[in-house]
Design a protein around this motif. Structure first.
Motif, PDB file in Angstrom:
ATOM      1  N   ASN A  15       0.829  -1.210   0.000  1.00 24.68           N
ATOM      2  CA  ASN A  15       0.000   0.000   0.000  1.00 24.68           C
ATOM      3  C   ASN A  15       0.861   1.257   0.000  1.00 24.68           C
ATOM      4  OD1 ASN A  15      -1.271  -2.284   1.632  1.00 24.68           O
ATOM      5  ND2 ASN A  15      -3.055  -1.067   1.088  1.00 24.68           N
ATOM      6  N   LEU A  17       1.424   3.470   2.281  1.00 24.50           N
ATOM      7  CA  LEU A  17       0.719   4.632   2.810  1.00 24.50           C
ATOM      8  C   LEU A  17       1.732   5.664   3.296  1.00 24.50           C
ATOM      9  CD1 LEU A  17      -2.105   2.838   4.834  1.00 24.50           C
ATOM     10  CD2 LEU A  17      -2.210   3.788   2.520  1.00 24.50           C
ATOM     11  N   SER A  25      -1.491  10.044  -0.471  1.00 22.28           N
ATOM     12  CA  SER A  25      -1.873   8.640  -0.271  1.00 22.28           C
ATOM     13  C   SER A  25      -3.230   8.492   0.406  1.00 22.28           C
ATOM     14  CB  SER A  25      -0.809   7.917   0.564  1.00 22.28           C
ATOM     15  OG  SER A  25      -0.826   8.339   1.915  1.00 22.28           O
ATOM     16  N   GLU A  29      -5.656   5.209   0.846  1.00 21.41           N
ATOM     17  CA  GLU A  29      -5.963   4.674   2.172  1.00 21.41           C
ATOM     18  C   GLU A  29      -7.468   4.478   2.327  1.00 21.41           C
ATOM     19  OE1 GLU A  29      -5.129   5.506   6.910  1.00 21.41           O
ATOM     20  OE2 GLU A  29      -4.902   7.143   5.483  1.00 21.41           O
ATOM     21  N   PHE A  67      -2.348   7.581   9.385  1.00 23.67           N
ATOM     22  CA  PHE A  67      -2.882   6.242   9.086  1.00 23.67           C
ATOM     23  C   PHE A  67      -3.986   5.830  10.059  1.00 23.67           C
ATOM     24  CE2 PHE A  67       1.883   6.165   8.682  1.00 23.67           C
ATOM     25  CZ  PHE A  67       1.912   6.559   7.357  1.00 23.67           C
TER      26      PHE A  67
END
Length: 251
Positions: A15, A17, A25, A29, A67
């Motif tokens: 990913n 992130l 990003s 996400e 995140f």
């Protein structure tokens, strides 16, 4: 692990992130979180096979900012009783207890064998395996050295994270990533690695990330190599229904 009828095992990787920036990003996400939300109803287990983050380093009392959506969704799924397994990649290999303690998610630093419904899986991120990646293999020994990690912890997080993020994007040797272009089985070092492993023991599936290319390659009559692709350009994932493993795209 026996997979109940109607349940599935899911796999995703790469990913990254936070790359190239946290803001850039964010849409990826949100898409990944939506995917997690869409599979939780029939997931028997979820495997995150490395480079979930473009950079991750755990200080004694500090983890990287951001995140929140991903971590919150993983906590929700883990708390519901669905097991999640995390394999570190070459970008997020500095994990040291946070996922285990906060999310109840085991973290693996090396490839590991799993058995589902009598099918054998060999699962790992894939960095540093096979006959090539020699420069990265030397660099990884430095990065995983306890003295290096101790020194890095003395750098203020605002400085250390910024330096690491810059190098993660700019330096190919540190990232360990190859250009995502398929040049044939004979040049795919993870395919070569899988074939070598088959000389030691039978596996039905080899599941890796790292290459950023969704690939399904038949190794012999009963074994297959799967590369999961990424969540940057492909949004691909693996799903095992109890009998077969295949790649799918999340749209």
């Amino acid at each position: 692990m026996n997979i109940p009828q109607g349940k599935k095992v899911y796999f995703a990787s790469d990913n990254h992130l936070g790359a190239p920036t946290a803001e850039a990003s964010r849409p990826r996400e949100k898409k990944f979180v939506a995917w997690l939300d869409s599979i939780k109803h029939d997931a028997a287990a979820i495997f995150l096979v490395g480079d979930l983050f473009d950079f991750w380093f755990e200080y004694k009392t500090v983890v990287p900012k951001g995140f929140t959506r991903t971590l919150g969704k993983l906590a929700e799924i883990s708390d519901s009783g669905i097991p999640i397994y995390f394999f570190v990649g070459n970008h997020d290999l500095w994990m040291n207890g946070y996922f285990q303690e906060e999310l109840n998610i085991p973290v693996y630093h090396k490839p590991k064998e799993f058995i589902f419904n009598n099918k054998t899986f060999f699962i790992g991120h894939g960095d540093g395996l096979g006959p090539h990646d020699k420069g990265y293999k030397r660099m990884k020994k430095v990065f995983t050295n306890s003295f290096f990690k101790w020194v890095f912890r003395w750098v203020h997080p605002d400085i250390g994270v910024k330096i690491a993020q810059y190098l993660s994007v700019k330096n190919k040797l540190i990232s360990g990533d190859d250009d995502a272009e398929f040049l044939g089985e004979d040049k795919e070092w993870l395919v070569q690695y899988s074939k070598e492993k088959l000389n030691e023991k039978h596996y039905n599936y080899f599941v890796f990330g790292h290459r950023h290319l969704p690939l399904e390659i038949k190794l012999n009559e009963h074994s297959k190599y799967i590369n999961l692709g990424d969540w940057i350009g492909y949004y691909t994932y693996g799903v095992f229904d109890g009998e077969n493993l295949e790649l799918k795209e999340y749209k």
